[in-house]
Design an enzyme around this catalytic site. Structure first.
Site, PDB file in Angstrom:
ATOM      1  N   SER A 224     -13.654 -34.455 -81.839  1.00 56.71           N
ATOM      2  CA  SER A 224     -13.323 -35.508 -80.705  1.00 56.71           C
ATOM      3  C   SER A 224     -14.704 -36.079 -80.572  1.00 56.71           C
ATOM      4  O   SER A 224     -15.922 -35.738 -80.253  1.00 56.71           O
ATOM      5  CB  SER A 224     -12.865 -35.630 -79.339  1.00 56.71           C
ATOM      6  OG  SER A 224     -13.891 -34.537 -78.681  1.00 56.71           O
ATOM      7  N   LYS A 225     -15.016 -37.808 -80.737  1.00 55.07           N
ATOM      8  CA  LYS A 225     -16.283 -37.915 -80.283  1.00 55.07           C
ATOM      9  C   LYS A 225     -16.492 -37.944 -78.787  1.00 55.07           C
ATOM     10  O   LYS A 225     -17.369 -38.943 -78.834  1.00 55.07           O
ATOM     11  CB  LYS A 225     -15.873 -39.674 -80.388  1.00 55.07           C
ATOM     12  CG  LYS A 225     -14.596 -40.535 -79.883  1.00 55.07           C
ATOM     13  CD  LYS A 225     -14.292 -41.663 -80.706  1.00 55.07           C
ATOM     14  CE  LYS A 225     -13.467 -42.368 -80.157  1.00 55.07           C
ATOM     15  NZ  LYS A 225     -13.018 -43.131 -80.624  1.00 55.07           N
ATOM     16  N   ARG A 226     -15.977 -38.065 -78.462  1.00 53.03           N
ATOM     17  CA  ARG A 226     -16.381 -37.193 -76.282  1.00 53.03           C
ATOM     18  C   ARG A 226     -17.541 -35.843 -77.037  1.00 53.03           C
ATOM     19  O   ARG A 226     -17.993 -36.442 -76.333  1.00 53.03           O
ATOM     20  CB  ARG A 226     -15.262 -36.840 -76.136  1.00 53.03           C
ATOM     21  CG  ARG A 226     -14.440 -37.777 -74.932  1.00 53.03           C
ATOM     22  CD  ARG A 226     -14.098 -38.604 -73.927  1.00 53.03           C
ATOM     23  NE  ARG A 226     -14.354 -39.610 -73.544  1.00 53.03           N
ATOM     24  CZ  ARG A 226     -13.135 -40.229 -73.940  1.00 53.03           C
ATOM     25  NH1 ARG A 226     -12.107 -39.453 -73.758  1.00 53.03           N
ATOM     26  NH2 ARG A 226     -13.213 -40.883 -73.606  1.00 53.03           N
ATOM     27  N   LYS A 227     -17.495 -35.412 -77.909  1.00 55.68           N
ATOM     28  CA  LYS A 227     -18.373 -34.430 -77.770  1.00 55.68           C
ATOM     29  C   LYS A 227     -19.618 -34.301 -78.918  1.00 55.68           C
ATOM     30  O   LYS A 227     -20.457 -33.706 -79.009  1.00 55.68           O
ATOM     31  CB  LYS A 227     -17.429 -33.080 -77.863  1.00 55.68           C
ATOM     32  CG  LYS A 227     -17.462 -32.593 -76.540  1.00 55.68           C
ATOM     33  CD  LYS A 227     -18.434 -31.281 -76.264  1.00 55.68           C
ATOM     34  CE  LYS A 227     -17.641 -31.285 -74.783  1.00 55.68           C
ATOM     35  NZ  LYS A 227     -19.423 -30.476 -74.447  1.00 55.68           N
ATOM     36  N   ASN A 228     -18.890 -35.018 -80.315  1.00 52.16           N
ATOM     37  CA  ASN A 228     -19.955 -35.105 -81.017  1.00 52.16           C
ATOM     38  C   ASN A 228     -19.574 -36.292 -82.576  1.00 52.16           C
ATOM     39  O   ASN A 228     -18.666 -37.591 -81.889  1.00 52.16           O
ATOM     40  CB  ASN A 228     -18.851 -34.027 -82.840  1.00 52.16           C
ATOM     41  CG  ASN A 228     -19.530 -32.826 -82.209  1.00 52.16           C
ATOM     42  OD1 ASN A 228     -20.911 -32.538 -82.692  1.00 52.16           O
ATOM     43  ND2 ASN A 228     -18.612 -31.874 -81.979  1.00 52.16           N
TER      44      ASN A 228
END
Length: 500
Positions: free
Chosen positions: A269-273
């Site tokens: 997910s874009k939260r992490k990466n």
RNA sequence: GACCCCUUCGUCCAGAGGCCUAGGACACCGGCCUUUCACGCCGGCGACACGGGUUCGAAUCCCGUAGGGGUCACCA
């Protein structure tokens, strides 16, 4: 309970003749590496067997689909070199390849199901559904989902209400008993009780189909023989199988690949990466390195080798060499592949690629426009604008600037994080032009009750500098993907910061 | 919570009953090469989740447990 051990891999098409596969992205955001990943396996499988690779746009979500997203997805897949044989831009014998242009088709099929008594109108209001859900949660019910309230409505009554203009959705009548056996080409048999699936919505109250209906109808109409998709779809596959049966169609073969993961194991997910293909492209990752890296996720060409070209992957591809576990997407190894590929290039090629990606005329022009008033010598342009290049910047020396007078660290972090999310939801911000960013940011700052101090915060976060040209020109030049990543980094830096 | 999927070094993969004192890659740590860095080379660290079976023999087959993940939307 089943499917362990030897999953009976099988690469032979279930249908005679060349396979037809597809990638079916939803144009609701940036081109996702997960889409590229699934696309790669579809592409490779098609090429391996002399079949066709189809690109279909699943834009049945009116609220979230955008043209700019569709364009970005097409461009990203093309950049990677995953050329499709049929698609919205290249056409083909089974078009149109955009679901929003096939609405009549879905309507007809819904009607057919309704007539046959295999689907029904549901007049439940969103409120009732919300209440139902709340109740189920409160009761810690073992089964969630729709309670089939309208399932046995009298058809005549149902028709009358519909004609009277009462809003409704159409739901699929799932079997109440029996076991669905999914023959997954990668995992073997997967058993699931039909009764566990609820009556899926096939047509929304706005008349648009849901994914489930459109996907089945289109896969059939487009002659798709093998559905290669992410693991996230396993649990709705019984619904799809029921639909194929309802229409009297032969279902394609299913292959559910493991999902790309964050380092902590959750779905990427874009939260992490950074998950946008554009981010990697912008930072100078090579498409071939990217493809190779993605190809090592779940697939191996042999026991002692992980560097290979697309053609080599096609040559060697076989389902017995694909594993079903969800691999962690590791940017460090991707970088290493990229470096190796850079080293292997002859100088002419290296130069050509460097100029093509880093010194692109459009970007250079933006840079020069700002540098013109700020450097004395041409030779100073690049060092002056160094922060427009590369990924991360070092916040260490400048972290004092993250302290905003009258705001706590927590508030500051919150504001920046909110900005990051707000960017995604605003078309002007998504386009990331100076003018759009300015209009958007101005509104944003006001909406969260901040003042222009936020601008300096943004400047430092996106460049690591306190002095830059106009904020929005600068941000445009930094670029959306690089800027977002830096804001994320800045937030992380602030969170990790101690005594302030 | 229910259902489903998955489970070999930190990470990605190899391994499809004996070839495994488990192999490769990235990362990390040493050393060599070298004016420096990088490259290259040599070496090191490091895993079969656990417990039961089956078998002469299990990382490989079966069962259970644990852990992780996914799904439970008028999103895909």
């Amino acid at each position: 309970m089943t499917g362990q051990g030897s999953p009976a891999p099988d690469s032979s098409p279930s249908t005679a003749g060349a396979p037809r596969v597809r990638i079916a992205p939803s144009p609701t955001g940036d081109p996702h590496v997960g889409t590229a990943y699934i696309g790669l396996f579809n592409y490779v499988f098609a090429r391996k067997h002399g079949g066709k690779f189809i690109l279909r746009i699943e834009d049945t979500d009116r609220k979230r689909s955008t043209k700019s997203s569709e364009e970005a997805i097409l461009a990203a897949l093309r950049w990677l070199g995953l050329e499709w044989d049929e698609g919205p831009d290249v056409g083909g014998p089974h078009g149109p390849y955009r679901q929003s242009e096939r609405l009549d088709l879905y309507k007809r099929h819904v009607q057919q199901l309704l007539d046959a008594g295999l689907a029904y109108r549901c007049f439940c209001t969103p409120e009732r559904l919300a209440d139902l859900r709340k109740q189920q949660e409160a009761a810690k019910a073992s089964r969630y989902g729709y309670d089939r309230h309208c399932r046995d409505l009298d058809p005549a009554e149902s028709l009358r209400r519909a004609e009277a203009g009462e809003p409704y959705v159409v739901r699929l009548k799932m079997p109440l008993t029996g076991t669905c056996v999914i023959e997954d080409g990668l995992r073997g048999s997967i058993n699931r009780e039909y009764g566990e699936s609820d009556d899926q919505v096939l047509q929304k109250s706005d008349g648009f189909p849901t994914y489930h209906l459109a996907n089945v109808v289109d896969d059939h109409e487009m002659g798709i023989t093998h559905v290669i998709r992410g693991e996230e779809w396993i649990s709705s596959t019984p619904k799809h199988i029921v639909l194929y049966e309802a229409f009297g169609w032969e279902a394609p073969r299913f292959f559910h690949l493991g999902l790309l993961r964050n380092p902590n194991g959750s779905k990427l997910s874009k939260r992490k990466n950074p998950v946008s293909v554009d981010y990697y492209r912008e930072l100078g990752f090579l498409p071939e390195s990217m493809l190779n890296y993605l190809g090592t996720m779940g697939f191996s060409i042999s026991g002692d080798r992980d560097r290979f070209t697309l053609d080599e992957m096609i040559e060697a591809f076989d389902w017995s060499r694909v594993s079903a576990g969800g691999p962690v997407f590791d940017p460090v190894k991707l970088r290493a592949f990229n470096k190796q590929d850079l080293m292997a290039m002859d100088l002419d090629e290296l130069q050509r690629r460097f100029v093509e990606s880093v010194l692109r005329p459009d970007r250079l022009r933006l840079l020069l426009a700002q540098a013109q008033k700020r450097v004395d010598l041409l030779d100073e342009v690049l060092p002056w604008g160094a922060y427009f290049f590369g990924g991360g910047v070092d916040y260490k020396a400048i972290e004092k600037k993250f302290r905003i007078k009258g705001r706590t660290r927590k508030e500051t972090i919150k504001a920046l994080s909110a900005y990051l999310e707000a960017i995604e939801r605003d078309e002007r911000a998504r386009a990331f032009t100076a003018a759009g960013l300015e209009a958007f940011t101005e509104e944003f700052v006001e909406s969260i009750g901040w003042n222009k101090k936020f601008y300096q915060l943004l400047r430092v976060a996106t460049t690591g500098q306190a002095k830059t040209p106009g904020l929005f020109e600068t941000m445009e030049l930094v670029g959306k993907d690089r800027a977002r990543q830096r804001i994320r980094d800045a937030v992380a830096h602030m969170k990790a910061g101690e005594n302030w």
